[in-house]
Write an enzyme that holds these catalytic residues in place. Structure first.
Site, short mmCIF file in Angstrom:
data_model
loop_
_atom_site.label_atom_id
_atom_site.label_comp_id
_atom_site.label_asym_id
_atom_site.label_seq_id
_atom_site.Cartn_x
_atom_site.Cartn_y
_atom_site.Cartn_z
CG HIS A 145 -2.12 0.88 1.16
ND1 HIS A 145 -1.93 2.14 2.20
CD2 HIS A 145 -2.88 1.13 0.84
CE1 HIS A 145 -3.02 2.64 1.81
NE2 HIS A 145 -3.79 2.43 1.04
NE ARG A 152 -5.44 0.26 -4.66
CZ ARG A 152 -5.78 0.50 -3.29
NH1 ARG A 152 -6.68 -0.29 -2.71
NH2 ARG A 152 -4.98 1.47 -2.54
CB SER A 182 -7.17 3.32 -4.27
OG SER A 182 -8.42 3.61 -3.24
CB THR A 215 -11.56 7.61 3.83
OG1 THR A 215 -10.94 7.15 2.76
CG2 THR A 215 -10.30 7.90 4.88
CG HIS A 262 -35.81 -18.03 19.17
ND1 HIS A 262 -35.13 -17.29 18.49
CD2 HIS A 262 -36.93 -17.39 19.41
CE1 HIS A 262 -35.77 -16.20 18.28
NE2 HIS A 262 -36.84 -16.06 18.67
O1 LIG Z 1 -5.97 2.43 -0.07
C1 LIG Z 1 -7.33 2.72 -0.37
O2 LIG Z 1 -8.09 2.46 -1.06
C2 LIG Z 1 -7.76 2.83 1.01
C3 LIG Z 1 -6.88 3.57 1.84
C4 LIG Z 1 -7.65 3.69 3.26
O3 LIG Z 1 -7.07 3.06 4.13
C5 LIG Z 1 -8.51 4.63 3.58
O4 LIG Z 1 -9.13 5.37 2.75
O5 LIG Z 1 -9.52 4.13 4.46
#
Ligand SMILES: O=C(O)CCC(=O)C(=O)O
Ligand SMILES: O=C(O)CCC(=O)C(=O)O
Ligand SMILES: [Cu+2]
Ligand SMILES: [Cu+2]
Lengths: 333, 333
Positions: free
Chosen positions: A74, A136, A138, A171, A295
């Protein structure tokens, strides 16, 4: 059913490490990587090797452990992070950039066109250095981002054909399934690129949001064991497994070694210094306890009367209360 | 926004009593009724006064406590249960009958037309004895019931104008928000009668299902404090409050005395002999803990960066980690 083909990207070794009480040793991380792989997880996310020398060593150790899993680092959209991550030997890079107005301001300070330029530039850099690495992009905080901004990032980036997946992160954990379905569905359809969903649990919807994302076309879902992560965490692995199992027990039994899941949950609880929540899905102490007389009587004859999940499939037992006031009633009528 | 008008029917004193470890004394029940009322709950469900002499005494005591709440007795569709409940002085009857094939077989053994006849007959009996009592009919296990059967029950019963509300229960907790939305929306539209939703949490979707139900037109949602109930429980009060707050903080602050919620949760945990789950919505130990450097730095400048809910509104504090490897990184860049 789109759920059958969902790939779990477990991030206990990254998001989980961000849980307030977690401080996993290198050995613990390797042990968890093994256990996750044995359970049937094929994709693991680890903390950025650029975060600290120990993170780098841990990533290299897990990537070198010869497990039948893809290890994704990451990382931020920085060349340094890319270099250090690739040098550690991981097979995938999970790049992330803040995209909502509030988080762009708080982190990189870039406007939307700059975000696109940065992601494209780093994406090209990655492709030059490591054409075959799984890549990726993000966006952090996608659900507090105007949909226009989101599409102004994803549409041009998807056209570059640099990225294997596009991530969408809730997030702050305040999205609800209807919104997740809308946003994931739109990005998935318009970009034609596989989508990954990452959802926090601040209002308690993380498991349902993962389900909504998968139904709307997300092929990849982030989980952690017990859901541990920043604040009260994200979609739990056991929660998502329960969702998959409820929809299709047979496929889920064949894809995952379900009886190993409870021990994995208890191990992570011990490593993170927490109790398994009494009400945790599948592994909570009372998940298969039946009490009211109506139950207990029915479950005694046919457990499916009050059970959506068969505990035996997870190596677990049911408990049937006897002798309580409420049990006595109805049970004897 | 339909969420603004949702009425919470808290059933900690009925479903919560069915939690494996719960065994509330009379005094504890009265104390909880007071605390729930002070928090802003206006509708409480209690265990059937027909279940035991103690249940009857407890219901009478709570109904007689002069709280600004409607007390509903949860009863079976039996004349005896009606009589004992009405004699206890409650202002509402929450009648329930099993409706899915598997539970009809396990409990009353009646076919769908008989279910309708029984409900109508008991409904008429109630209306004769107590014209002004608030009367609900609910079907247990509605989500494992063919939609035809469901409508064959709700449509004729709604036409009788005997019932103030129709309940829809996800008894085995395996529904997902898309289905809840469909079923609740359909029953709500076709019957024109206010709908009440009750959702178990076996696959972790109970909070999101409550949201979906409300958005689809359910005006009444069942909760318990900490979500305690049969097995791993139902929609938690604090979870639903977080959902309402995330959608509209101002209205939620004005409807509920939010700072009293954490103590209520901790009290129920103590009474039920469980720990508050570390990851519980709002009141979990780490619900407002920030750890990774990028997070701590941003939250230090503006908490909203990584918070959907303001802990101060609930009388809670945030914790910002310092000194961890992951905190040091990014925080200093
Ligand atoms: O890398 C990601 O897509 C999520 C990063 C993360 O932990 C978040 O945005 O909560
Ligand atoms: O009365 C109801 O609507 C719900 C009864 C119950 O607890 C359930 O079906 O889970
Ligand atoms: Cu996260
Ligand atoms: Cu229930």
């Amino acid at each position: 059913m789109p759920l059958e083909n969902v790939t779990i990207i477990d991030t206990t070794l990254r998001e989980g490490e961000q849980f307030a009480r977690a401080d996993f040793s290198s050995d613990a991380k390797l042990e968890l990587a093994h256990a996750l792989s044995e359970f049937g997880i094929t994709f693991l996310e680890v903390t950025s090797p650029a975060a600290s020398p120990r993170s780098r060593d841990d990533a290299a150790r897990i990537a070198g452990a010869n497990l039948p899993v893809t290890v994704a680092a990451h990382i931020r959209c920085h060349r340094d992070d890319v270099d250090i991550a690739l040098d550690s030997g991981v097979g995938a890079l999970n790049m992330v950039m803040a995209i909502s107005p509030i988080l762009r301001r708080a982190s990189h300070g870039q406007a939307i066109p700059e975000v696109v330029r940065t992601a494209a530039e780093i994406g090209e850099y990655v492709r030059k250095r490591a054409p075959d690495v799984i890549l990726r992009f993000s966006s952090e905080d996608a659900f507090r981002c105007p949909l226009n901004d989101l599409l102004n990032v994803y549409l041009p980036l998807s056209e570059l054909k640099l990225f294997d997946r596009l991530g969408i992160a809730d997030t702050t954990g305040a999205a609800t399934p209807d919104r997740v379905s809308e946003v994931v569905g739109l990005v998935s359809r318009l970009t034609g690129t596989p989508v990954e969903f990452h959802g926090h649990n601040d209002i308690g919807c993380a498991i349902a949001n993962a389900h909504a994302a998968a139904m709307a076309g997300a092929g990849y879902i982030n989980t952690t064991v017990l859901g541990i992560g920043e604040r009260n965490g994200i979609t739990s692995l056991e929660g998502l497994i329960a969702v998959l199992y409820a929809a299709d027990p047979e496929t889920t039994r064949s894809r995952f070694d379900l009886p190993t899941l409870p021990a994995l949950c208890h191990r992570v609880a011990a490593l993170a210094g927490v109790e398994v929540p009494f009400n945790d899905v599948l592994v909570g102490e009372t998940a298969f306890s039946h009490k009211a007389g109506l139950h207990t009587k029915a479950v005694y004859n046919d457990p499916r009367a009050y059970e959506a999940l068969d505990p035996a499939d997870f190596g677990l037992d049911r408990q049937i209360s006897i002798g309580h006031r409420l049990t006595g009633w109805n049970a004897i009528r």
